[in-house]
Design a protein around this motif. Structure first.
Motif, short mmCIF file in Angstrom:
data_model
loop_
_atom_site.label_atom_id
_atom_site.label_comp_id
_atom_site.label_asym_id
_atom_site.label_seq_id
_atom_site.Cartn_x
_atom_site.Cartn_y
_atom_site.Cartn_z
N GLN A 10 0.79 -1.30 0.04
CA GLN A 10 0.13 0.23 -0.02
C GLN A 10 0.79 1.23 0.00
OE1 GLN A 10 -2.78 -0.54 -0.94
NE2 GLN A 10 -4.02 1.39 -0.42
N ASP A 11 2.04 1.27 0.71
CA ASP A 11 2.90 2.41 0.80
C ASP A 11 3.63 2.61 -0.59
OD1 ASP A 11 4.75 0.36 1.24
OD2 ASP A 11 5.93 1.47 2.66
N GLU A 12 3.54 1.72 -1.30
CA GLU A 12 4.32 1.89 -2.65
C GLU A 12 3.32 2.53 -3.93
OE1 GLU A 12 7.45 -1.49 -2.40
OE2 GLU A 12 5.41 -2.28 -2.91
N ILE A 13 2.20 2.87 -3.62
CA ILE A 13 1.32 3.23 -4.62
C ILE A 13 0.50 4.85 -4.32
CG2 ILE A 13 -1.27 2.96 -5.55
CD1 ILE A 13 -0.66 -0.01 -4.51
N GLU A 14 0.62 5.48 -5.17
CA GLU A 14 -0.14 6.79 -4.83
C GLU A 14 -1.23 6.91 -6.02
OE1 GLU A 14 2.97 10.01 -5.66
OE2 GLU A 14 3.91 9.40 -4.02
N GLU A 15 -2.22 7.60 -5.28
CA GLU A 15 -3.46 7.73 -6.06
C GLU A 15 -3.36 9.15 -6.86
OE1 GLU A 15 -6.33 5.83 -6.47
OE2 GLU A 15 -5.62 4.36 -4.98
N ARG A 16 -3.66 9.14 -8.24
CA ARG A 16 -3.76 10.32 -8.81
C ARG A 16 -5.33 10.21 -9.53
NH1 ARG A 16 0.76 12.40 -7.38
NH2 ARG A 16 2.53 11.49 -8.40
N ASP A 17 -5.69 11.36 -10.01
CA ASP A 17 -7.09 11.68 -10.74
C ASP A 17 -7.58 10.53 -11.60
OD1 ASP A 17 -9.68 12.94 -10.80
OD2 ASP A 17 -8.63 13.92 -12.60
N GLY A 18 -8.10 9.47 -10.92
CA GLY A 18 -8.41 8.34 -11.79
C GLY A 18 -7.68 7.06 -11.91
N TYR A 19 -6.49 7.52 -11.42
CA TYR A 19 -5.56 6.06 -11.76
C TYR A 19 -4.48 6.03 -10.40
CZ TYR A 19 -2.51 9.70 -13.49
OH TYR A 19 -1.79 10.86 -13.63
N VAL A 21 -0.31 5.21 -9.37
CA VAL A 21 0.96 5.14 -9.93
C VAL A 21 1.78 4.49 -8.68
CG1 VAL A 21 0.77 6.87 -11.58
CG2 VAL A 21 1.47 7.56 -9.34
N THR A 22 2.91 4.04 -9.05
CA THR A 22 3.97 3.80 -8.07
C THR A 22 4.57 5.01 -7.34
OG1 THR A 22 5.65 3.49 -9.65
CG2 THR A 22 4.40 1.45 -8.92
N THR A 23 5.12 4.76 -6.07
CA THR A 23 5.71 6.16 -5.63
C THR A 23 7.17 6.19 -6.37
OG1 THR A 23 6.69 4.57 -3.94
CG2 THR A 23 4.27 5.45 -3.41
N PRO A 24 7.75 7.72 -5.99
CA PRO A 24 9.11 7.85 -6.45
C PRO A 24 10.00 6.69 -6.02
CG PRO A 24 8.31 9.76 -6.12
CD PRO A 24 7.10 8.77 -5.68
N VAL A 25 9.95 6.21 -4.83
CA VAL A 25 10.66 5.16 -4.16
C VAL A 25 10.73 3.84 -4.85
CG1 VAL A 25 11.13 3.86 -2.00
CG2 VAL A 25 10.78 6.05 -1.84
N ARG A 26 9.36 3.54 -4.96
CA ARG A 26 9.20 2.39 -5.98
C ARG A 26 9.79 2.41 -7.00
NH1 ARG A 26 7.47 -3.31 -5.21
NH2 ARG A 26 7.53 -4.16 -7.31
N ALA A 27 9.69 3.40 -7.82
CA ALA A 27 10.08 3.47 -9.31
C ALA A 27 11.67 3.59 -9.11
CB ALA A 27 9.67 4.91 -9.94
N ILE A 28 12.33 4.23 -8.48
CA ILE A 28 13.77 4.22 -8.31
C ILE A 28 14.47 2.90 -7.82
CG2 ILE A 28 15.92 4.83 -6.92
CD1 ILE A 28 14.08 7.54 -6.52
N ILE A 29 13.57 2.17 -7.04
CA ILE A 29 14.11 0.69 -6.84
C ILE A 29 13.81 -0.26 -7.91
CG2 ILE A 29 13.75 -1.20 -5.29
CD1 ILE A 29 15.03 1.30 -3.82
N GLU A 30 12.62 0.00 -8.72
CA GLU A 30 12.60 -0.68 -9.75
C GLU A 30 13.80 -0.65 -10.84
OE1 GLU A 30 8.53 -0.33 -10.93
OE2 GLU A 30 7.65 -1.63 -9.39
N CYS A 31 14.32 0.61 -10.88
CA CYS A 31 15.15 0.90 -11.97
C CYS A 31 16.46 0.28 -11.51
CB CYS A 31 15.42 2.46 -12.11
SG CYS A 31 14.06 3.28 -13.03
N ALA A 32 16.82 0.42 -10.22
CA ALA A 32 17.98 -0.23 -9.76
C ALA A 32 18.07 -1.67 -9.88
CB ALA A 32 18.21 0.01 -8.52
#
Length: 82
Positions: A10-19, A21-32
């Protein structure tokens, strides 16, 4: 556009208007974990820390959950960020 599917905490997800996305932390970790150029990961970590989007502890904890590649990339980035 590419859609990726994964089990996220749950702490890896951010709600936007209608969708969601992953949090910046999760996105950075996935890139690593994907072994994106280390310079890119380093820059992302520095920016996330400077902007208050992440802490060193949260980056390391999340990287540990994704595996050794992610953890190594984040550890290297955090060393560069000192």
């Amino acid at each position: 556009m590419i859609l990726h599917r994964a089990e996220l905490a749950q702490d890896e997800i951010e709600e936007r208007d209608g969708y969601r996305v992953t949090t910046p932390v999760r996105a950075i970790i996935e890139c690593a974990a994907a072994q994106v150029d280390q310079d890119v990961v380093d820059s992302a970590v520095v920016e996330a820390l400077e902007r208050g989007l992440a802490t060193r502890r949260r980056l390391l904890h999340t990287a540990q959950r994704l595996g050794a590649r992610a953890e190594l990339g984040i550890e290297r980035a955090l060393q560069e960020a000192q």
